[in-house]
Design a protein around this motif. Structure first.
Motif, short mmCIF file in Angstrom:
data_model
loop_
_atom_site.label_atom_id
_atom_site.label_comp_id
_atom_site.label_asym_id
_atom_site.label_seq_id
_atom_site.Cartn_x
_atom_site.Cartn_y
_atom_site.Cartn_z
N ALA A 42 0.90 -1.31 0.09
CA ALA A 42 0.15 -0.18 -0.10
C ALA A 42 0.94 1.20 0.04
CB ALA A 42 -1.10 0.22 1.21
N GLY A 43 0.42 2.24 -0.83
CA GLY A 43 1.20 3.40 -0.88
C GLY A 43 2.30 3.65 -2.28
N MET A 44 2.56 2.47 -2.49
CA MET A 44 3.46 2.37 -3.82
C MET A 44 2.52 2.88 -4.83
SD MET A 44 4.99 -1.30 -4.05
CE MET A 44 6.71 -1.40 -3.56
N VAL A 45 3.47 3.49 -5.93
CA VAL A 45 2.86 4.04 -7.28
C VAL A 45 3.30 3.17 -8.49
CG1 VAL A 45 2.78 5.97 -8.80
CG2 VAL A 45 2.86 6.36 -6.41
N ILE A 46 2.51 2.73 -9.22
CA ILE A 46 2.86 1.71 -10.29
C ILE A 46 2.49 2.29 -11.61
CG2 ILE A 46 3.07 -0.43 -8.68
CD1 ILE A 46 0.47 -1.34 -10.21
N ARG A 47 3.05 1.81 -12.79
CA ARG A 47 2.54 2.21 -13.95
C ARG A 47 2.07 0.97 -14.47
NH1 ARG A 47 4.71 6.47 -16.92
NH2 ARG A 47 6.64 6.43 -15.57
N ARG A 53 -1.88 4.26 -7.66
CA ARG A 53 -1.51 4.28 -6.42
C ARG A 53 -2.05 3.01 -5.84
NH1 ARG A 53 1.48 6.57 -2.74
NH2 ARG A 53 1.52 8.57 -3.85
N VAL A 54 -1.32 2.24 -5.37
CA VAL A 54 -1.92 0.79 -4.55
C VAL A 54 -2.30 1.27 -3.21
CG1 VAL A 54 -0.94 -1.41 -3.68
CG2 VAL A 54 0.14 -0.30 -5.67
N VAL A 55 -3.74 1.10 -3.10
CA VAL A 55 -4.36 1.32 -2.05
C VAL A 55 -4.40 0.02 -0.91
CG1 VAL A 55 -6.71 1.75 -0.81
CG2 VAL A 55 -6.05 2.83 -3.17
N ALA A 56 -4.38 -1.06 -1.75
CA ALA A 56 -4.55 -2.25 -0.79
C ALA A 56 -3.76 -3.59 -1.68
CB ALA A 56 -5.45 -2.74 -0.04
N ALA A 57 -3.11 -4.28 -0.90
CA ALA A 57 -2.36 -5.49 -1.82
C ALA A 57 -2.33 -6.59 -0.72
CB ALA A 57 -1.08 -5.19 -2.46
N GLU A 58 -3.06 -7.88 -1.27
CA GLU A 58 -3.00 -9.04 -0.52
C GLU A 58 -2.65 -10.07 -1.12
OE1 GLU A 58 -6.57 -10.05 1.60
OE2 GLU A 58 -6.77 -7.94 2.45
N MET A 85 -2.76 -25.32 -7.65
CA MET A 85 -2.93 -23.97 -7.67
C MET A 85 -1.83 -23.05 -7.14
SD MET A 85 -6.85 -23.57 -8.38
CE MET A 85 -6.90 -21.94 -7.90
N GLN A 86 -1.55 -22.15 -8.07
CA GLN A 86 -0.48 -21.20 -7.45
C GLN A 86 -1.11 -20.12 -6.87
OE1 GLN A 86 1.65 -18.70 -10.16
NE2 GLN A 86 0.69 -19.63 -11.67
N GLY A 87 -0.44 -19.28 -5.83
CA GLY A 87 -1.03 -18.08 -5.25
C GLY A 87 -1.62 -17.10 -6.25
N VAL A 88 -2.33 -16.04 -5.52
CA VAL A 88 -2.53 -14.68 -6.38
C VAL A 88 -2.27 -13.34 -5.37
CG1 VAL A 88 -4.91 -14.94 -5.87
CG2 VAL A 88 -4.38 -13.86 -8.05
N VAL A 89 -1.96 -12.57 -6.14
CA VAL A 89 -2.21 -11.07 -5.60
C VAL A 89 -3.00 -10.47 -6.05
CG1 VAL A 89 -0.64 -9.18 -5.13
CG2 VAL A 89 0.60 -11.27 -5.54
N HIS A 90 -3.99 -10.02 -4.90
CA HIS A 90 -5.18 -9.04 -4.97
C HIS A 90 -4.71 -7.76 -4.63
CE1 HIS A 90 -8.33 -12.26 -5.68
NE2 HIS A 90 -7.65 -12.73 -4.75
N ALA A 91 -4.99 -6.69 -5.68
CA ALA A 91 -4.56 -5.41 -5.53
C ALA A 91 -5.74 -4.19 -5.76
CB ALA A 91 -3.29 -4.91 -6.24
#
Length: 190
Positions: free
Chosen positions: A9-14, A21-26, A34-40
Motif C-alpha cells: 500500500a502506498g506504492m505508485v505503479i505504471r 497508487r496501490v491502496v491495498a495488496a494481499e 493452484m498457485q497463489g494470487v495477489v489481489h490489489a
C-alpha cells in the motif's frame, strides 16, 4: 520491475500507460497445484477511479518513484486547483478530476503533500480524515443521548453527514475522506 508479491500500500505503479497508487495488496497462497494470487486495489492518479487487479506471483510490475513536496492549497477555479510551494512560491495546477471526492474537503491555506513525476504534479496526497466545524444541526433532544441515534448536520464545507445526538452547532467533528462519514467529535484546545 518488481514481482507482484512485493506490492505494498502506498506504492505508485505504471500499468498500461497509466499511473496507479496501490491502496491495498494481499497475497493469497494457493493450495495443491493452484498457485497463489495477489489481489490489489488501485487508484488511478489521473481520474481518481478505483480498480481491482489480480496478479500471479511471477508477474512483474513497474514501480514509479515520485517526489513528494509539501504544498499549500490556494484556490479552485472550476477546472483545476492551484497549489503553492511555501518555500519557493512556485505554483502548480492539479486537475479537479484527479482529486476525486477529496475536492470538497479542500480549504484555503491547507497544507498537503503533492507527488511529482518529472517535475509535473501527478497526485495530491490527502489525509484519511479531516476535521470540520458543524455549521447547523438540530439541538440535542434531552434524554436521547444514545450514540446509535443519528441526525443530519451541515458542515462548514457544505457537506451533510449523519452525526450522533450529542453533536451541536459549532462542534468540531472528524470525517472520513473516502466515505464522507462522521467518525468522532474533536475537542477544541483552549
Amino acid at each position: 520491475m518488481l514481482p507482484a508479491t512485493d506490492l505494498r500500500a502506498g506504492m505508485v505503479i505504471r500499468e498500461g500507460g497509466e499511473l496507479y497508487r496501490v491502496v491495498a495488496a494481499e497475497y493469497h497462497a494457493g493450495g495443491g497445484k493452484m498457485q497463489g494470487v495477489v489481489h490489489a486495489k488501485l487508484r488511478n492518479l489521473r481520474t481518481a477511479n478505483f480498480t481491482e487487479r489480480r496478479y500471479r506471483p511471477d508477474d512483474r510490475v513497474e514501480e514509479v518513484l515520485v517526489e513528494r513536496r509539501p504544498m499549500e492549497f490556494l484556490y479552485e477555479n472550476g477546472e483545476s486547483c492551484t497549489f503553492m510551494d511555501p518555500e519557493t512560491f512556485e505554483q502548480v495546477s492539479v486537475p479537479n478530476q484527479s482529486l476525486g471526492s477529496f475536492l470538497k474537503f479542500l480549504t484555503p491555506n491547507q497544507r498537503l503533500d503533492v507527488a511529482f513525476l518529472d517535475a509535473e504534479p501527478v497526485e495530491v496526497i490527502y489525509p484519511p480524515t479531516v476535521v470540520l466545524r458543524v455549521e447547523s444541526t438540530a439541538e440535542p433532544i434531552r434524554g436521547q443521548q444514545d450514540s446509535n441515534v443519528y441526525k443530519s448536520a451541515t458542515l462548514e464545507n457544505g457537506l451533510e453527514v449523519l452525526v450522533p445526538q450529542f453533536i451541536k452547532p459549532g462542534d468540531l467533528v472528524r470525517v472520513d475522506v473516502e466515505t464522507g462519514r462522521y467518525t468522532e467529535r474533536v475537542r477544541e484546545e483552549s
